[in-house]
Write an enzyme that holds these catalytic residues in place. Sequence first.
Site, PDB file in Angstrom:
ATOM      1  N   GLY A  13      32.685  48.995  43.052  1.00  0.00           N
ATOM      2  CA  GLY A  13      32.069  47.792  42.500  1.00  0.00           C
ATOM      3  C   GLY A  13      30.912  47.325  43.376  1.00  0.00           C
ATOM      4  CG  ASP A  14      30.756  44.111  44.645  1.00  0.00           C
ATOM      5  OD1 ASP A  14      30.638  43.326  43.707  1.00  0.00           O
ATOM      6  OD2 ASP A  14      31.765  44.186  45.371  1.00  0.00           O
ATOM      7  CD  GLU A  15      29.416  50.196  42.074  1.00  0.00           C
ATOM      8  OE1 GLU A  15      29.315  49.207  41.311  1.00  0.00           O
ATOM      9  OE2 GLU A  15      30.480  50.826  42.223  1.00  0.00           O
ATOM     10  N   GLY A  16      25.303  46.933  42.099  1.00  0.00           N
ATOM     11  CA  GLY A  16      24.037  46.378  41.603  1.00  0.00           C
ATOM     12  C   GLY A  16      23.832  46.676  40.123  1.00  0.00           C
ATOM     13  CE  LYS A  17      29.374  47.458  37.790  1.00  0.00           C
ATOM     14  NZ  LYS A  17      29.744  47.409  39.206  1.00  0.00           N
ATOM     15  N   GLY A  41      31.394  40.174  39.112  1.00  0.00           N
ATOM     16  CA  GLY A  41      30.309  39.257  39.418  1.00  0.00           C
ATOM     17  C   GLY A  41      29.011  40.027  39.344  1.00  0.00           C
ATOM     18  CG  HIS A  42      27.871  42.213  36.527  1.00  0.00           C
ATOM     19  ND1 HIS A  42      28.208  42.694  35.295  1.00  0.00           N
ATOM     20  CD2 HIS A  42      28.580  42.938  37.410  1.00  0.00           C
ATOM     21  CE1 HIS A  42      29.092  43.673  35.435  1.00  0.00           C
ATOM     22  NE2 HIS A  42      29.337  43.829  36.711  1.00  0.00           N
ATOM     23  CD  GLN A 236      36.278  44.886  37.690  1.00  0.00           C
ATOM     24  OE1 GLN A 236      36.589  45.382  36.639  1.00  0.00           O
ATOM     25  NE2 GLN A 236      35.943  43.611  37.789  1.00  0.00           N
ATOM     26  CB  THR A 251      40.529  46.198  39.008  1.00  0.00           C
ATOM     27  OG1 THR A 251      40.691  44.969  38.299  1.00  0.00           O
ATOM     28  CG2 THR A 251      39.854  47.242  38.124  1.00  0.00           C
ATOM     29  CB  SER A 311      28.616  38.116  43.409  1.00  0.00           C
ATOM     30  OG  SER A 311      29.162  39.263  42.839  1.00  0.00           O
ATOM     31  CG  LEU A 344      15.527  53.604  49.439  1.00  0.00           C
ATOM     32  CD1 LEU A 344      16.436  54.760  49.817  1.00  0.00           C
ATOM     33  CD2 LEU A 344      14.265  54.145  48.757  1.00  0.00           C
TER      34      LEU A 344
END
Length: 442
Positions: A13-17, A41-42, A236, A251, A311, A344
Site C-alpha cells: 500500500g501507499d505506493e501513490g496510486k 488513504g489516497h 492497499q 488486510t 495518510s 523517484l
Amino acid sequence: MGKNIIIIGTQWGDEGKGKIIDLLSPNVNYIVRYQGGHNAGHTLVVNNKKTVLHLLPSGLLHNHIFGVIGNGVVISPRDLLNEIRMLQKQGIYNLQNRIMISESSPLLLEYHVAMDQAREKRLHSVDDNNSNGNTTIIGTTGRGIGPVYEDKVARRGLRIGDLKNIQLFSVNLRKNVNYYNFLLSNYYHSKVVNYDVIIKDILSVRDDLLNMIQDIPNTLDIAMKNDKKIMFEGAQGTFLDIDHGTYPYVTSSNSISGGVCSGVGVGPLAIDYILGVTKCYTTRVGFGPFPTELFDEIDLHFFNIGKELGSSTGRRRRTGWLDIVALRRCIQINSLSALCMTKLDVLDGLKEIKICIAYKLSNGTQITCTPFSVDEWNNLSPVYKILPGWLGSTVGVRSFNLLPLEAKNYILEIESMVGIPIDMISTGPERNDIIILNNPCL
Ligand code: IMP
C-alpha cells in the site's frame, strides 16, 4: 471499444496510486473501487492543495467522472457521507449524481470498530501474544474493516440494500448487536455498543444511502457496450491481500487485480490493461514481514524526504529498499501489463541505491520467489545489487531524457529485471510531476 484498466499497488500500500488514478482520470468515464474500505488513504495534490480520500474513488475531483463503489467495498455510512460533504464544501460539482454504490456492499457499523480495536488492544497483553498465530497483533487501522469482512463470510452481515426493508434490518441489527456485545463484554472486557444509537444513526442517513444504490454489474455492462472507459482502483497493495499477502499480517480483502471480478461483478475478459504502481523504495505500516526494511540513516532519509506518514492513521511508515523478488511475484499473480514507478525524486542525493534481487535463507540457500508462510518470510535476508545514485534533482522532471544518467539506468535496470515495461515515472507529489512513456488510457 473502450479500454478498461486496473490500477493496483504492488507493495504494502501507499505506493501513490491516488495520484496516478487522478492523473489518468480525464481519459476515463467511470472509476470503480472494488475492495477495502476507509482504511485506504489516497492522497491527491492539485494546485498545491492536498485532498485525502478514503472511501470515494479518487477520480471524483474531475467533473465528468462517475465514481462507483462495488460490492467488495465495505461502507461506513458516516465516513462516506462526511467525505462526500468535504468534497461538496470544496465545490466539487454534482457529486450526488456521480456516486453509485452496489446494494450488496457490506455496512460497517460501530460494533465492527469496537471489535477491531478491542481485539488489537487485548492482543497487546502478554498472555495472548505468547500463544499462537490466531492471536497476532496486526497493527490494523482500527477502523473495523476486518470484522465487517468476517460478518460477510459468516453470512450475518448487513448490506446497504438491507436498508430497503427497515423492519427486517432492525431485527438483524439487534441480533448482531447482541452477538457483538456478548463478545465485547465477556471475552474482550471492553465497552459495549448501544443498539438505539446505531439504529437512530443509520435511519438518519438511510435515504442518502439508498439514493446512491444502483445495479452496478448492469450499469458497467451498459457503459462498456457504449464504449465508455472504466478504471478499477485498487486500495492497499498486493502483499496486504488476504490470500496472497504476508498472511496473517494483511488486510481482509483481495487487493490483487483478481479482486475486481468478484468485488464489482465484471468478468476477467472485460480488462484490457493492468498497471502496478510501485514506489522506488518500499514502505509498510503495521506489523509483519518486510525483508528489505531499514533501520539506519537511509530509513530517516526515506521518512523525511518521502514524508512517510500514513495518510489514514498518521502512523510512521516503515521503510526499505525496492524488492524485485516481491515485485516479480506481484507481476505474476496480477498479470501486470506495466509498472508506474513513483517517488523517484526521493532517491535524489543518495550515494548508492540498493535493489533486492534474491532472498537468502538461514541455511545460506538463495531463493528468488517469495515464500508462503510468515515464518519463512521472517527468516530470510535480502541479497542486494548496488547501483550508483545521482546528485542532480529529479523533482518535477517530465521527460525521461532529462533525468540524470544514473536515474535513467536505475529505471532501465528495474525494467530489465522484471520483464515488463515501465510506462510512467512519478517525480513529485503534484498531478503533473510525472514522466509518461505510455498513457494506457489514450
Ligand atoms: P486493516 O485493513 O485496518 O484491517 O489493517 C490490516 C493491515 O493493513 C495493517 O497493517 C494496516 O496498516 C494495513 N493497511 C490497511 N489499509 C492500508 C492502506 O491503505 N495503506 C497501507 N496499509 C494499509
